[in-house]
Design an enzyme around this catalytic site. Structure first.
Site, mmCIF file in Angstrom:
data_model
loop_
_atom_site.group_PDB
_atom_site.id
_atom_site.type_symbol
_atom_site.label_atom_id
_atom_site.label_comp_id
_atom_site.label_asym_id
_atom_site.label_seq_id
_atom_site.Cartn_x
_atom_site.Cartn_y
_atom_site.Cartn_z
ATOM 1 N N ASP A 62 35.387 51.022 22.958
ATOM 2 C CA ASP A 62 36.253 51.855 22.136
ATOM 3 C C ASP A 62 37.363 52.323 23.349
ATOM 4 O O ASP A 62 37.281 53.081 24.040
ATOM 5 C CB ASP A 62 35.319 53.293 21.839
ATOM 6 C CG ASP A 62 36.276 54.367 21.166
ATOM 7 O OD1 ASP A 62 37.271 53.982 21.016
ATOM 8 O OD2 ASP A 62 35.703 55.451 20.968
ATOM 9 N N VAL A 63 38.427 51.602 22.816
ATOM 10 C CA VAL A 63 39.877 51.999 23.528
ATOM 11 C C VAL A 63 40.277 53.472 23.835
ATOM 12 O O VAL A 63 41.007 53.947 24.464
ATOM 13 C CB VAL A 63 40.981 50.997 23.257
ATOM 14 C CG1 VAL A 63 40.547 49.491 23.302
ATOM 15 C CG2 VAL A 63 41.449 51.499 21.759
ATOM 16 N N ASN A 89 45.877 44.696 22.995
ATOM 17 C CA ASN A 89 46.128 44.318 21.645
ATOM 18 C C ASN A 89 45.618 45.402 20.604
ATOM 19 O O ASN A 89 46.093 45.481 19.405
ATOM 20 C CB ASN A 89 45.541 42.788 21.225
ATOM 21 C CG ASN A 89 45.407 42.379 19.978
ATOM 22 O OD1 ASN A 89 46.441 42.390 19.313
ATOM 23 N ND2 ASN A 89 44.119 42.407 19.310
ATOM 24 N N TYR A 157 52.448 54.341 12.778
ATOM 25 C CA TYR A 157 52.447 52.886 13.766
ATOM 26 C C TYR A 157 53.884 52.658 14.397
ATOM 27 O O TYR A 157 53.896 52.372 15.404
ATOM 28 C CB TYR A 157 52.195 51.963 12.611
ATOM 29 C CG TYR A 157 52.033 50.631 13.004
ATOM 30 C CD1 TYR A 157 50.759 50.094 13.622
ATOM 31 C CD2 TYR A 157 53.136 49.480 13.041
ATOM 32 C CE1 TYR A 157 50.789 48.791 14.009
ATOM 33 C CE2 TYR A 157 52.805 48.329 13.278
ATOM 34 C CZ TYR A 157 51.831 47.695 13.823
ATOM 35 O OH TYR A 157 51.732 46.519 14.296
ATOM 36 N N LYS A 161 54.488 51.734 18.287
ATOM 37 C CA LYS A 161 54.966 50.704 18.894
ATOM 38 C C LYS A 161 56.397 50.809 19.427
ATOM 39 O O LYS A 161 56.618 50.049 20.570
ATOM 40 C CB LYS A 161 55.375 49.689 17.572
ATOM 41 C CG LYS A 161 53.925 49.228 16.959
ATOM 42 C CD LYS A 161 52.998 48.658 18.107
ATOM 43 C CE LYS A 161 51.729 48.382 17.684
ATOM 44 N NZ LYS A 161 50.657 47.615 18.617
#
Length: 252
Positions: A62-63, A89, A157, A161
């Protein structure tokens, strides 16, 4: 260091871009730790590789959880002795809704996964790469064309980014003295489950709905492999790989 001795961690390795990159690394002889939320999809990725016996390790991760990240990097070093490449990623999107309709909890989940998760992995990678012998390594971040131009109703999102670009630049700068290179790949319309909807039609900036071309995701895997294969004295700071005819350059 020869390719056969290189060790990589790939997050989000159970599908899409992460799967393509894992297969590219395994195909080139790397030893790879595949991290993701589901053990079954990680093992599916490993099964798709040829002759990966003893060179692939699936690790449920779990990042968003710092302790889970610590376990991931500990498992990598215990299995393979060092870390040469990290591919950040793992990421998620959010429903395409107007800004004022986006739940705060959804915003936080996207930020925690895409940005904080990448920071936690970068932090752990830098710690390992500084301490190992020979010192150094490479970190590659999955940005997105959204790091430069947003799609309609994509604030969570897109914001993460854009932030990934700052993470890349800061890591590249701070990693210099430790022989740690950091670069970013910005991907446009790779054919993955996440992007499949684009072939059916997605909202454009002018309000229209239009189908967009997709590219083979294996081309992304080969692009990341190219970045990883460079000697540490050289670095691809930013690479854009995209479907040639997607509406990104110019006005469509």
């Amino acid at each position: 260091m020869s390719t056969l001795s290189k060790v990589a961690i790939v997050t989000g390795a159970g599908s899409g871009v992460g799967r393509a990159v894992s297969l590219a690394f395994l195909g080139a002889g790397y030893r790879v730790v595949l991290a993701g939320r589901r053990q079954d999809t990680l093992h599916e990725t490993i099964a798709m590789a040829q002759d990966a016996q003893g060179r692939a390790l699936a690790k449920v991760t779990d990042v968003c959880d710092a302790s889970s990240i610590d376990d991931l990097f500990d498992a990598c070093v215990a299995a393979f002795g060092r870390l040469d490449v990290l591919f950040n990623n793992a990421g998620i999107g959010a429903p395409a809704v107007p800004i004022d309709e986006l739940p705060i909890e959804t915003w936080r989940h996207v930020v925690d996964t895409n940005l904080t998760g990448s920071f936690l992995c970068t932090r752990a990678a830098v710690k390992q790469m500084k301490s190992q012998d020979p010192q150094g390594g490479r970190i590659i971040n999955n940005g997105s064309i959204s790091a430069y131009a947003p799609r309609p109703n994509s604030i969570a999102y897109t914001a993460t980014k854009h932030a990934m670009t700052g993470l890349t630049r800061s890591t590249a700068l701070d990693g210099r003295r430790f022989n740690i290179a950091c670069g970013q790949i910005d991907i446009g319309n790779a054919e993955t489950p996440m992007a499949a909807r684009m072939a059916k039609g997605v909202p454009q900036a002018n309000g229209e709905i239009a189908a967009e071309p997709l590219m083979d995701v294996t081309h992304v895997g080969q692009s990341v492999l190219h970045m990883a294969e460079l000697p540490l004295q050289s670095n691809v700071l930013f690479m854009t790989v995209m479907a040639t005819n997607m509406p990104y350059v110019g006005r469509g």
